[in-house]
Scaffold this motif. Structure first.
Motif, PDB file in Angstrom:
ATOM      1  N   ILE A 266       0.837  -1.213   0.000  1.00  0.00           N
ATOM      2  CA  ILE A 266       0.000   0.000   0.000  1.00  0.00           C
ATOM      3  C   ILE A 266       0.867   1.256   0.000  1.00  0.00           C
ATOM      4  O   ILE A 266       0.594   2.220  -0.726  1.00  0.00           O
ATOM      5  N   VAL A 267       1.937   1.248   0.820  1.00  0.00           N
ATOM      6  CA  VAL A 267       2.832   2.407   0.856  1.00  0.00           C
ATOM      7  C   VAL A 267       3.502   2.607  -0.503  1.00  0.00           C
ATOM      8  O   VAL A 267       3.616   3.738  -0.996  1.00  0.00           O
ATOM      9  N   THR A 268       3.934   1.524  -1.128  1.00  0.00           N
ATOM     10  CA  THR A 268       4.556   1.639  -2.451  1.00  0.00           C
ATOM     11  C   THR A 268       3.576   2.168  -3.492  1.00  0.00           C
ATOM     12  O   THR A 268       3.918   3.028  -4.320  1.00  0.00           O
ATOM     13  N   LEU A 269       2.335   1.675  -3.456  1.00  0.00           N
ATOM     14  CA  LEU A 269       1.320   2.131  -4.418  1.00  0.00           C
ATOM     15  C   LEU A 269       0.996   3.604  -4.231  1.00  0.00           C
ATOM     16  O   LEU A 269       0.911   4.358  -5.204  1.00  0.00           O
ATOM     17  N   LEU A 270       0.837   4.044  -2.983  1.00  0.00           N
ATOM     18  CA  LEU A 270       0.542   5.457  -2.731  1.00  0.00           C
ATOM     19  C   LEU A 270       1.714   6.348  -3.106  1.00  0.00           C
ATOM     20  O   LEU A 270       1.514   7.499  -3.519  1.00  0.00           O
ATOM     21  N   SER A 271       2.935   5.846  -2.961  1.00  0.00           N
ATOM     22  CA  SER A 271       4.111   6.640  -3.343  1.00  0.00           C
ATOM     23  C   SER A 271       4.145   6.890  -4.845  1.00  0.00           C
ATOM     24  O   SER A 271       4.648   7.924  -5.304  1.00  0.00           O
ATOM     25  N   VAL A 272       3.591   5.958  -5.617  1.00  0.00           N
ATOM     26  CA  VAL A 272       3.556   6.117  -7.071  1.00  0.00           C
ATOM     27  C   VAL A 272       2.351   6.944  -7.511  1.00  0.00           C
ATOM     28  O   VAL A 272       2.455   7.835  -8.359  1.00  0.00           O
ATOM     29  N   VAL A 273       1.177   6.653  -6.903  1.00  0.00           N
ATOM     30  CA  VAL A 273      -0.062   7.313  -7.332  1.00  0.00           C
ATOM     31  C   VAL A 273      -0.152   8.735  -6.805  1.00  0.00           C
ATOM     32  O   VAL A 273      -0.465   9.679  -7.544  1.00  0.00           O
ATOM     33  N   ASN A 274       0.123   8.919  -5.511  1.00  0.00           N
ATOM     34  CA  ASN A 274      -0.038  10.237  -4.881  1.00  0.00           C
ATOM     35  C   ASN A 274       1.131  10.477  -3.930  1.00  0.00           C
ATOM     36  O   ASN A 274       0.997  10.306  -2.711  1.00  0.00           O
ATOM     37  N   PRO A 275       2.291  10.873  -4.452  1.00  0.00           N
ATOM     38  CA  PRO A 275       3.460  11.056  -3.583  1.00  0.00           C
ATOM     39  C   PRO A 275       3.261  12.131  -2.517  1.00  0.00           C
ATOM     40  O   PRO A 275       3.796  12.018  -1.418  1.00  0.00           O
ATOM     41  N   ALA A 276       2.520  13.190  -2.843  1.00  0.00           N
ATOM     42  CA  ALA A 276       2.329  14.263  -1.870  1.00  0.00           C
ATOM     43  C   ALA A 276       1.532  13.786  -0.657  1.00  0.00           C
ATOM     44  O   ALA A 276       1.758  14.248   0.470  1.00  0.00           O
ATOM     45  N   TYR A 277       0.591  12.884  -0.868  1.00  0.00           N
ATOM     46  CA  TYR A 277      -0.242  12.387   0.227  1.00  0.00           C
ATOM     47  C   TYR A 277       0.576  11.551   1.206  1.00  0.00           C
ATOM     48  O   TYR A 277       0.480  11.723   2.417  1.00  0.00           O
ATOM     49  N   ILE A 278       1.389  10.630   0.668  1.00  0.00           N
ATOM     50  CA  ILE A 278       2.161   9.746   1.535  1.00  0.00           C
ATOM     51  C   ILE A 278       3.452  10.407   2.017  1.00  0.00           C
ATOM     52  O   ILE A 278       4.062   9.980   3.004  1.00  0.00           O
ATOM     53  N   GLY A 279       3.866  11.496   1.312  1.00  0.00           N
ATOM     54  CA  GLY A 279       5.126  12.138   1.671  1.00  0.00           C
ATOM     55  C   GLY A 279       5.113  12.798   3.028  1.00  0.00           C
ATOM     56  O   GLY A 279       6.173  13.060   3.606  1.00  0.00           O
ATOM     57  N   VAL A 280       3.936  13.094   3.569  1.00  0.00           N
ATOM     58  CA  VAL A 280       3.850  13.721   4.886  1.00  0.00           C
ATOM     59  C   VAL A 280       4.451  12.812   5.959  1.00  0.00           C
ATOM     60  O   VAL A 280       5.009  13.292   6.949  1.00  0.00           O
ATOM     61  N   LEU A 281       4.338  11.504   5.762  1.00  0.00           N
ATOM     62  CA  LEU A 281       4.895  10.573   6.746  1.00  0.00           C
ATOM     63  C   LEU A 281       6.406  10.732   6.886  1.00  0.00           C
ATOM     64  O   LEU A 281       6.961  10.485   7.965  1.00  0.00           O
ATOM     65  N   PHE A 282       7.077  11.127   5.812  1.00  0.00           N
ATOM     66  CA  PHE A 282       8.535  11.198   5.824  1.00  0.00           C
ATOM     67  C   PHE A 282       9.064  12.615   6.052  1.00  0.00           C
ATOM     68  O   PHE A 282      10.285  12.803   6.073  1.00  0.00           O
ATOM     69  N   THR A 283       8.182  13.553   6.212  1.00  0.00           N
ATOM     70  CA  THR A 283       8.611  14.942   6.437  1.00  0.00           C
ATOM     71  C   THR A 283       8.235  15.465   7.810  1.00  0.00           C
ATOM     72  O   THR A 283       8.853  16.422   8.280  1.00  0.00           O
ATOM     73  N   GLU A 284       7.239  14.884   8.466  1.00  0.00           N
ATOM     74  CA  GLU A 284       6.787  15.344   9.772  1.00  0.00           C
ATOM     75  C   GLU A 284       7.303  14.422  10.879  1.00  0.00           C
ATOM     76  O   GLU A 284       7.404  13.203  10.674  1.00  0.00           O
ATOM     77  N   PRO A 285       7.632  14.958  12.050  1.00  0.00           N
ATOM     78  CA  PRO A 285       8.064  14.107  13.175  1.00  0.00           C
ATOM     79  C   PRO A 285       7.012  13.086  13.582  1.00  0.00           C
ATOM     80  O   PRO A 285       7.354  11.947  13.928  1.00  0.00           O
TER      81      PRO A 285
END
Length: 313
Positions: A266-285
């Motif tokens: 699911i994480v891999t699919l969201l990273s391809v389809v909507n990177p901005a949506y899943i990218g919050v996990l890797f930018t916020e504490p």
């Protein structure tokens, strides 16, 4: 390619050349000359062969002064690899160096360091996998081994002569283990001790039953061929039950694999389809905290599922 990457590559190549020079210039050592130790062996004139021999002797000298337990000779023999500890270390080191340089050219220094760290562990995992495969094959051949032993006993041979005949006719790894039993017995080791060591080395409970049956027959007498026939029947029944248990547990194992792969997928699919949506996990504490908690929960779930589907028999 940046100047830093070129500098790192040049430094690695210089260090590799220096290491090769050390191996090539390593003296062969004193003691008895080679032609006296091995008078019938033709010494190779190949530069590559002489270099490989020098490298192996150099590593063997290091292992003599600084012994390590990694890639022990016993494990390599158990895995069926006809290599010494020095041979395998040189093989792993060469593979690590080549893969590291290739990854440095393709993906940078970070990927090269990651490959250099993971390659020795992958080599150890390979040895473990080969050991498990060899043990599984040995256990699968036990029924045929017992038939060879009972056939030899009914032909009038002793148990040691029957084991020798089984070693000549059986497939690997049974033939290798039977040959080892015969060799150890010829050198003065007790047959029962050799059989028990084989059962321990191959992690075979069924072979331990064979050793115990031979030991009891030695103490009380009787028809050993008939006893081994009964043991063979018991082993066949156990094998059938093990097969049924594996078939019933296959669905649970597949479910566990799917559940473990689902979050990653699911994480891999969201990273391809909507990177901005899943990218919050890797930018916020808070996102990193949630990632850490999810990893811990996945590990707990994996151990739980393994406990459920790993049936002991």
């Amino acid at each position: 390619m940046t100047m830093g990457s070129l500098l790192v590559i040049g430094t690695a190549l210089i260090l590799s050349a220096a290491l090769l020079s050390v191996f090539a210039l390593q003296p062969h050592g004193g003691g008895i000359p080679r032609d006296r130790r091995r008078p019938f062996e033709e010494e190779s004139t190949s530069q590559l062969s002489r270099f490989a021999g020098s490298a192996v002797r150099f590593v063997e000298g290091l292992l003599t002064h600084y012994p390590i337990r990694l890639y022990r000779r016993e494990l390599l023999e158990l895995a069926g690899l006809k290599l010494s500890q020095a041979d395998y270390i040189i093989l792993v080191g060469s593979g690590t160096l080549v893969l590291g340089l290739m990854c440095m050219l393709l993906g940078g220094v970070g990927l090269a360091l990651l490959i250099a760290i993971l390659t020795p562990f992958a080599a150890h995992v390979l040895v473990t996998v080969l050991i498990n495969q060899r043990r599984t094959k040995f256990n699968a051949q036990l029924s045929d081994t017992l038939q060879l032993l009972t056939g030899g006993l009914r032909a009038g041979h002793s148990i040691l002569r029957a084991i020798d005949a089984a070693a000549a006719e059986a497939d690997s790894p049974t033939s290798e283990e039977m040959h080892r039993i015969v060799t150890e017995t010829s050198l003065g080791k007790d047959l029962l001790h050799s059989l028990n060591d084989t059962s321990t080395r191959m992690a075979s409970e069924d072979f331990m039953w064979i050793a115990q049956a031979i030991q009891i027959n030695r103490e009380v007498g009787g028809d050993l061929a008939e006893v081994l026939d009964q043991v063979s029947g018991t082993i066949r029944e156990r094998t059938e039950i093990k097969g049924q248990i594996k078939a019933l547990a296959a669905e649970g194992k597949m479910s566990a694999y799917i559940l473990m792969a689902l979050p990653i997928g699911i994480v891999t699919l969201l990273s391809v389809v909507n990177p901005a949506y899943i990218g919050v996990l890797f930018t916020e504490p808070l996102g990193w905290l949630l990632i850490g908690v999810s990893i811990v929960l996945m590990i707990i779930g994996a151990l739980w599922l393994r406990k459920i589907i790993d049936l002991k028999f």
